[in-house]
Scaffold this motif. Sequence first.
Motif, short mmCIF file in Angstrom:
data_model
loop_
_atom_site.label_atom_id
_atom_site.label_comp_id
_atom_site.label_asym_id
_atom_site.label_seq_id
_atom_site.Cartn_x
_atom_site.Cartn_y
_atom_site.Cartn_z
N PRO A 78 0.80 -1.38 0.01
CA PRO A 78 0.12 0.07 -0.11
C PRO A 78 0.96 1.25 -0.12
N ALA A 79 1.99 1.23 0.78
CA ALA A 79 3.03 2.46 0.69
C ALA A 79 3.44 2.73 -0.62
N ILE A 80 3.54 1.88 -1.44
CA ILE A 80 4.08 1.80 -2.89
C ILE A 80 3.14 2.48 -3.70
N LEU A 81 1.81 2.03 -3.58
CA LEU A 81 0.78 2.40 -4.41
C LEU A 81 0.30 3.63 -4.32
N ILE A 82 0.29 4.36 -2.73
CA ILE A 82 0.08 5.48 -2.58
C ILE A 82 1.12 6.49 -3.13
N GLY A 83 2.26 6.18 -2.73
CA GLY A 83 3.35 6.82 -3.28
C GLY A 83 3.51 7.06 -4.73
N LEU A 84 3.13 6.12 -5.70
CA LEU A 84 3.13 6.35 -6.93
C LEU A 84 1.93 7.00 -7.53
N PHE A 85 0.90 6.92 -7.00
CA PHE A 85 -0.39 7.51 -6.98
C PHE A 85 0.06 9.11 -7.12
N PHE A 86 0.60 9.57 -5.88
CA PHE A 86 1.01 11.00 -5.80
C PHE A 86 1.94 11.44 -6.80
N GLN A 87 2.97 10.78 -7.02
CA GLN A 87 3.99 10.81 -8.07
C GLN A 87 3.22 11.06 -9.38
N ALA A 88 2.39 10.31 -9.71
CA ALA A 88 1.65 10.51 -11.10
C ALA A 88 0.90 11.75 -11.00
N LEU A 89 0.26 12.08 -9.89
CA LEU A 89 -0.42 13.29 -9.89
C LEU A 89 0.23 14.59 -9.59
N VAL A 90 1.21 14.72 -8.75
CA VAL A 90 1.99 15.67 -8.47
C VAL A 90 3.07 16.16 -9.42
N ILE A 91 4.01 14.94 -9.60
CA ILE A 91 5.19 15.47 -10.16
C ILE A 91 5.21 14.77 -11.75
N GLY A 92 4.15 14.11 -12.20
CA GLY A 92 3.89 13.62 -13.40
C GLY A 92 4.99 12.41 -13.77
N HIS A 93 5.23 11.62 -12.68
CA HIS A 93 6.25 10.63 -12.79
C HIS A 93 5.05 9.31 -13.05
N GLY A 94 5.31 8.72 -14.17
CA GLY A 94 4.32 7.46 -14.41
C GLY A 94 3.12 8.06 -14.93
N GLY A 95 2.07 7.32 -14.77
CA GLY A 95 0.78 7.85 -15.15
C GLY A 95 -0.34 7.12 -14.49
N LEU A 96 -1.66 7.66 -14.55
CA LEU A 96 -2.89 7.25 -14.03
C LEU A 96 -3.44 5.82 -14.69
N THR A 97 -3.13 5.82 -15.85
CA THR A 97 -3.62 4.41 -16.77
C THR A 97 -2.55 3.25 -16.29
N THR A 98 -1.35 3.82 -15.98
CA THR A 98 -0.46 2.63 -15.76
C THR A 98 0.12 2.54 -14.42
N LEU A 99 -0.84 3.17 -13.48
CA LEU A 99 -0.65 3.02 -11.99
C LEU A 99 -0.56 1.56 -11.48
N GLY A 100 -1.62 0.92 -12.31
CA GLY A 100 -1.79 -0.75 -11.63
C GLY A 100 -0.45 -1.38 -12.06
N VAL A 101 -0.08 -1.34 -13.33
CA VAL A 101 1.28 -1.87 -13.81
C VAL A 101 2.65 -1.52 -13.17
N ASN A 102 2.68 -0.08 -12.79
CA ASN A 102 3.97 0.39 -11.96
C ASN A 102 3.73 -0.14 -10.66
N ALA A 103 2.61 -0.19 -9.81
CA ALA A 103 2.42 -0.59 -8.62
C ALA A 103 2.97 -2.35 -8.45
N ALA A 104 2.41 -2.86 -9.44
CA ALA A 104 2.70 -4.10 -9.37
C ALA A 104 4.22 -4.37 -9.71
N MET A 105 4.89 -3.68 -10.39
CA MET A 105 5.96 -3.78 -10.94
C MET A 105 7.04 -3.54 -9.78
N MET A 106 6.65 -2.43 -8.82
CA MET A 106 7.48 -1.98 -7.89
C MET A 106 7.12 -2.85 -6.56
N GLY A 107 5.84 -2.84 -6.37
CA GLY A 107 5.37 -3.50 -5.11
C GLY A 107 5.46 -5.03 -4.93
#
Lengths: 163, 214
Positions: free
Chosen positions: B84-113
């Motif tokens: 959950p920490a990585i999922l929340i962190g990635l969500f805010f990274q996509a939202l605030v600093i444009g790192h990653g994206g919201l469509t790929t949030l699931g993929v990124n969270a699985a890839m790192m989590g």
Amino acid sequence: MKFKFALAWALGAASLGGPVLAHGVVLEHRQLSSVEVAAQFETGEPMANAQVLVYAPDNPSEPWQQGNTDDQGRFSFVPDTTLVGNWEVMVRQAGHGAIATIPIGAATGGEATNLALEAEAEPSPESLISPSTTLSPVQRGITIGSVIWGFIGTALFFARGKR
Amino acid sequence: MHIPDGILSAQVCAAGYAVTGLATWYSLRQINRRPDPTAEIPKASLLTAAFFVASSIYIPVPPASVHLILNGLLGVVLGYFAFPAILIGLFFQALVIGHGGLTTLGVNAAMMGIPALLAYHMFQTRHTVGQLLKEPARTGVFAFLGGALGLGIAALIFLALIILNIPAQLDAGAEQTAVLALSIGHVPLAIIEGVFTAMLVLFLRRAKPELLEG
């Protein structure tokens, strides 16, 4: 009589004009308006030698032109100004990339040259990287600060222990 | 190493969300089984903040540069809270600093989590496999392995995802070479993150050993 001869000679010489022939070199020029894209990573580092695909508005599935960026992450192409609409430029490298939409030509449907000039007049300094962030640096700083404070606040809230 | 929007097909993005959903559900269930599920929340929120900031710390690895990810560290220190920490962190990274994206949030969270959870289990094996080593070397070595492995597996998943999803119009050979170069760039980063994890864990072991019991 002498005058007439001179005139005829001048006309003849003029009719020989056209392209300047000097040892068989033909030099022609025409003005084109090209579109230049510059791709860089968020760090400001240029995306050198990245693949570029250009899609014309009439066919979004087949690339109209393909190429690579140079060492400075730049790539330029000359769009066909008769194809009015949104051209798409995709830059990809190692799973990083973005798609830029470049409108070519206005809806007025004027002459092609006018459209070309309009396209050139628009410097369109649109960034190809991270299109999702449109916040100003100050807004961004405040947002980042409040997000971090949210985490720290949560930590402090749960760390305060049981009363 | 975040995958931005528009790189993967809709099916892959949906599959990513499905895997992330499952992993989140499983992690939360494991957390709920603890005697006091809220006890680790302060640690988890502070490390979520660290994870959020880490991706803006760039390390030059020629010819490109890589940024810190810290997913292995989160796994080692947080256990099941890491997902959950990585999922929340990635969500805010996509939202605030444009790192990653919201469509790929699931993929990124699985890839790192998921590698983070593997790193946690790697670190836990110090109690069984690690008996040969003496403390504190045992904790240090297994923390290093966890931190390095978490990032290494994430980089391998990234490599596989990109290579399997190259659009037909792209020059596949050039793209493969570029992805491979980027992935190799993550080898030094894995070592850096492993060392960093070992240092943090050894510090926690001295300063507040109960934080590592989770």
